[in-house]
Design a protein around this motif. Structure first.
Motif, mmCIF file in Angstrom:
data_model
loop_
_atom_site.group_PDB
_atom_site.id
_atom_site.type_symbol
_atom_site.label_atom_id
_atom_site.label_comp_id
_atom_site.label_asym_id
_atom_site.label_seq_id
_atom_site.Cartn_x
_atom_site.Cartn_y
_atom_site.Cartn_z
ATOM 1 N N ALA A 114 0.829 -1.209 0.000
ATOM 2 C CA ALA A 114 0.000 0.000 0.000
ATOM 3 C C ALA A 114 0.862 1.257 0.000
ATOM 4 O O ALA A 114 0.454 2.297 -0.524
ATOM 5 C CB ALA A 114 -0.935 0.006 1.202
ATOM 6 N N PHE A 115 2.063 1.159 0.560
ATOM 7 C CA PHE A 115 3.022 2.263 0.510
ATOM 8 C C PHE A 115 4.100 1.899 -0.483
ATOM 9 O O PHE A 115 4.759 0.861 -0.341
ATOM 10 C CB PHE A 115 3.645 2.511 1.888
ATOM 11 N N ASP A 116 4.294 2.741 -1.492
ATOM 12 C CA ASP A 116 5.229 2.370 -2.555
ATOM 13 C C ASP A 116 5.748 3.622 -3.266
ATOM 14 O O ASP A 116 5.033 4.240 -4.058
ATOM 15 C CB ASP A 116 4.527 1.456 -3.564
ATOM 16 N N PRO A 117 6.992 4.032 -3.008
ATOM 17 C CA PRO A 117 7.532 5.234 -3.649
ATOM 18 C C PRO A 117 7.789 5.082 -5.143
ATOM 19 O O PRO A 117 8.018 6.072 -5.831
ATOM 20 C CB PRO A 117 8.836 5.482 -2.884
ATOM 21 N N THR A 118 7.731 3.842 -5.674
ATOM 22 C CA THR A 118 7.882 3.689 -7.121
ATOM 23 C C THR A 118 6.603 4.070 -7.864
ATOM 24 O O THR A 118 6.531 3.943 -9.088
ATOM 25 C CB THR A 118 8.274 2.244 -7.499
ATOM 26 N N VAL A 119 5.626 4.566 -7.129
ATOM 27 C CA VAL A 119 4.389 5.031 -7.743
ATOM 28 C C VAL A 119 4.602 6.346 -8.509
ATOM 29 O O VAL A 119 3.669 6.858 -9.142
ATOM 30 C CB VAL A 119 3.299 5.195 -6.655
ATOM 31 N N ALA A 120 5.814 6.866 -8.491
ATOM 32 C CA ALA A 120 6.134 8.158 -9.105
ATOM 33 C C ALA A 120 5.581 8.349 -10.528
ATOM 34 O O ALA A 120 5.003 9.393 -10.832
ATOM 35 C CB ALA A 120 7.646 8.387 -9.102
ATOM 36 N N PRO A 121 5.715 7.374 -11.449
ATOM 37 C CA PRO A 121 5.167 7.600 -12.797
ATOM 38 C C PRO A 121 3.660 7.833 -12.791
ATOM 39 O O PRO A 121 3.142 8.620 -13.596
ATOM 40 C CB PRO A 121 5.524 6.307 -13.537
ATOM 41 N N LEU A 122 2.942 7.164 -11.894
ATOM 42 C CA LEU A 122 1.493 7.362 -11.804
ATOM 43 C C LEU A 122 1.161 8.717 -11.197
ATOM 44 O O LEU A 122 0.202 9.386 -11.617
ATOM 45 C CB LEU A 122 0.865 6.248 -10.969
ATOM 46 N N VAL A 123 1.937 9.139 -10.197
ATOM 47 C CA VAL A 123 1.720 10.457 -9.593
ATOM 48 C C VAL A 123 1.876 11.542 -10.657
ATOM 49 O O VAL A 123 1.085 12.490 -10.729
ATOM 50 C CB VAL A 123 2.707 10.687 -8.427
ATOM 51 N N ASN A 124 2.868 11.388 -11.516
ATOM 52 C CA ASN A 124 3.065 12.357 -12.595
ATOM 53 C C ASN A 124 1.931 12.285 -13.614
ATOM 54 O O ASN A 124 1.446 13.313 -14.100
ATOM 55 C CB ASN A 124 4.410 12.112 -13.280
ATOM 56 N N TYR A 125 1.504 11.070 -13.947
ATOM 57 C CA TYR A 125 0.419 10.918 -14.923
ATOM 58 C C TYR A 125 -0.849 11.645 -14.456
ATOM 59 O O TYR A 125 -1.507 12.330 -15.247
ATOM 60 C CB TYR A 125 0.102 9.438 -15.140
ATOM 61 N N THR A 143 -2.722 3.411 -20.756
ATOM 62 C CA THR A 143 -1.529 4.079 -20.227
ATOM 63 C C THR A 143 -1.313 3.723 -18.766
ATOM 64 O O THR A 143 -0.184 3.445 -18.341
ATOM 65 C CB THR A 143 -1.664 5.605 -20.384
ATOM 66 N N ILE A 144 -2.398 3.719 -17.999
ATOM 67 C CA ILE A 144 -2.286 3.382 -16.580
ATOM 68 C C ILE A 144 -1.756 1.960 -16.404
ATOM 69 O O ILE A 144 -0.891 1.699 -15.572
ATOM 70 C CB ILE A 144 -3.645 3.560 -15.875
ATOM 71 N N LYS A 145 -2.260 1.059 -17.201
ATOM 72 C CA LYS A 145 -1.796 -0.334 -17.127
ATOM 73 C C LYS A 145 -0.310 -0.425 -17.443
ATOM 74 O O LYS A 145 0.440 -1.169 -16.792
ATOM 75 C CB LYS A 145 -2.600 -1.212 -18.085
ATOM 76 N N ALA A 146 0.137 0.322 -18.446
ATOM 77 C CA ALA A 146 1.556 0.311 -18.808
ATOM 78 C C ALA A 146 2.409 0.900 -17.687
ATOM 79 O O ALA A 146 3.496 0.387 -17.385
ATOM 80 C CB ALA A 146 1.767 1.097 -20.093
ATOM 81 N N LEU A 147 1.925 1.958 -17.046
ATOM 82 C CA LEU A 147 2.671 2.569 -15.951
ATOM 83 C C LEU A 147 2.740 1.648 -14.735
ATOM 84 O O LEU A 147 3.729 1.650 -13.993
ATOM 85 C CB LEU A 147 2.033 3.912 -15.566
ATOM 86 N N LEU A 148 1.699 0.855 -14.532
ATOM 87 C CA LEU A 148 1.709 -0.082 -13.406
ATOM 88 C C LEU A 148 2.843 -1.106 -13.529
ATOM 89 O O LEU A 148 3.296 -1.654 -12.528
ATOM 90 C CB LEU A 148 0.365 -0.807 -13.296
ATOM 91 N N ASP A 149 3.291 -1.356 -14.751
ATOM 92 C CA ASP A 149 4.419 -2.266 -14.943
ATOM 93 C C ASP A 149 5.700 -1.713 -14.315
ATOM 94 O O ASP A 149 6.642 -2.463 -14.057
ATOM 95 C CB ASP A 149 4.657 -2.518 -16.431
ATOM 96 N N LEU A 150 5.724 -0.399 -14.087
ATOM 97 C CA LEU A 150 6.902 0.249 -13.512
ATOM 98 C C LEU A 150 6.800 0.405 -11.997
ATOM 99 O O LEU A 150 7.709 0.950 -11.367
ATOM 100 C CB LEU A 150 7.090 1.638 -14.142
ATOM 101 N N VAL A 151 5.678 -0.022 -11.427
ATOM 102 C CA VAL A 151 5.416 0.203 -10.002
ATOM 103 C C VAL A 151 5.651 -1.075 -9.207
ATOM 104 O O VAL A 151 5.216 -2.156 -9.600
ATOM 105 C CB VAL A 151 3.979 0.705 -9.791
ATOM 106 N N GLY A 152 6.341 -0.922 -8.068
ATOM 107 C CA GLY A 152 6.571 -2.054 -7.167
ATOM 108 C C GLY A 152 7.975 -2.022 -6.601
ATOM 109 O O GLY A 152 8.949 -2.136 -7.350
ATOM 110 N N MET A 153 8.091 -1.860 -5.291
ATOM 111 C CA MET A 153 9.418 -1.868 -4.663
ATOM 112 C C MET A 153 10.127 -3.200 -4.882
ATOM 113 O O MET A 153 11.355 -3.273 -4.848
ATOM 114 C CB MET A 153 9.274 -1.605 -3.157
ATOM 115 N N SER A 154 9.354 -4.271 -5.114
ATOM 116 C CA SER A 154 9.959 -5.575 -5.369
ATOM 117 C C SER A 154 10.710 -5.601 -6.698
ATOM 118 O O SER A 154 11.465 -6.550 -6.975
ATOM 119 C CB SER A 154 8.884 -6.662 -5.362
ATOM 120 N N LYS A 155 10.516 -4.565 -7.524
ATOM 121 C CA LYS A 155 11.201 -4.484 -8.804
ATOM 122 C C LYS A 155 12.550 -3.770 -8.676
ATOM 123 O O LYS A 155 13.223 -3.520 -9.671
ATOM 124 C CB LYS A 155 10.320 -3.790 -9.834
#
Length: 345
Positions: A114-125, A143-155
């Motif tokens: 629920a807390f994830d600083p890699t959410v940055a691309p979505l925050v900008n979108y 676009t949102i689906k594509a940006l979600l591929d970039l989200v996740g601290m596990s990445k």
């Protein structure tokens, strides 16, 4: 968005001929303030030696921004975000960046993403990030689906190599945004600056992220007010007051930082799993913790999780308390709080 009002600290500065103010000045309480991180900072502290701490405070804040500000294109985090490489070296001396990275990973795990600083691309979108305020007029799910591929601290994964930390990205477009935790960290860092000068009675506030230590000018606990979470509310519209016993407090809410398009309201709290602004009956979440960094992060977590899940999470964690304000279907404001909050107040 944080909205806090202070009691027992700010009142003494209103009038030069106020007898209470003279009394407090005799006790050596001073206040300094300024601008940082796109908001204000304000420090009230006891200093019988009349030390000049403002220059040191601002030096510390400048060092923080040089590592953590996404709005400074020359900062360390901006260099990380701008890099197209899948490996990036962070020097060990960049302790502010690394502290935020490691704490973010901890909260990411405990909140199950629920807390994830890699959410940055979505925050900008969605127009709430460092690329500028550009409200979305037509939501593009592709676009949102594509940006979600970039989200996740596990990445991301990182290891220490000599005098640096090597961070590996699964893909080059992964970016970081510590804005949901860095203000709290900055508050804690200023606390360390004050205590290095043997100042132990103080209240530090950066944009509503607060750390209270020791006693206020009246020799009592610092007392803060949580404002009513409604559009157009004045800062003096208080829902409740909270005494702090060497604790930090942060409040997050969606009622001021948002925009509406075609009758749909989009707030700045984004769900890292759906890619969309989170919509729930929870209006604001106030978290009390031993340090401001933790309070800051978990206030955001609660807004993402919503009332029931946020309450359950805080109840499960040691040394945390929370106070929630939520709306019912008829528009009334209701409150819930953790058992620890109830017992301590």
């Amino acid at each position: 968005m944080r909205h806090i009002l202070f009691f027992g600290s700010m009142l003494l500065f209103f009038a030069c001929n106020n007898p209470e103010q003279k009394k407090d000045q005799d006790k050596g309480y001073l206040m300094i303030e300024g601008q940082t991180m796109g908001t204000y900072y304000r420090i009230t502290y006891q200093d019988s030696l009349n030390l000049n701490i403002q220059s040191e405070v601002e030096k510390s804040l400048a060092e923080l921004n040089a590592e953590l500000s996404t709005y400074d294109s020359t900062s360390l985090i901006s260099a990380f975000n701008q890099s197209t490489a899948i490996q990036f070296n962070i020097p060990l001396r960049a302790r502010h960046f690394l502290a935020n990275l490691n704490k973010s990973a901890e909260v990411y795990r405990s909140s199950k993403g629920a807390f994830d600083p890699t959410v940055a691309p979505l925050v900008n979108y969605w127009g709430f990030g460092y690329t500028g305020s550009k409200p979305v007029t037509e939501v593009d799910s592709t676009t949102i689906k594509a940006l979600l591929d970039l989200v996740g601290m596990s990445k991301l994964n990182w290891t220490t190599r000599g005098d640096s930390v090597l961070i590996r990205k699964q893909m080059p477009g992964i970016k970081l945004d510590f804005n949901a935790i860095a203000p709290g960290y900055a508050v804690d860092e200023l606390g360390r600056v004050l205590e290095a000068k043997k100042i132990y009675n103080y209240l530090i506030d950066i944009g509503g992220e607060v750390l209270a230590k020791g006693r206020n000018p009246q020799g009592k606990d610092w007392v803060l007010g949580i404002t009513t979470p409604k559009e157009g509310a004045e800062s003096t519209d208080i829902q409740t007051t909270v005494p702090l016993h060497n604790q930090a407090l942060a409040t997050s809410g969606n009622y001021r930082k948002y925009y509406s398009v075609k009758g749909v309201k989009y707030s700045h709290t984004l769900n890292p799993k759906t890619g969309f602004p989170e919509r729930s009956k929870l209006l604001s979440a106030t978290v009390i913790a031993p340090d401001a960094m933790t309070a800051d992060a978990y206030a955001t977590v609660c807004m993402v999780l919503g009332l029931e899940k946020g309450l359950a999470l805080i109840e499960s964690l040691p040394n945390l308390e929370a106070y929630f304000i939520y709306g019912d279907p008829k528009g009334a404001m209701l409150v819930k709080y953790t058992s620890k909050f109830k017992d301590d107040r």
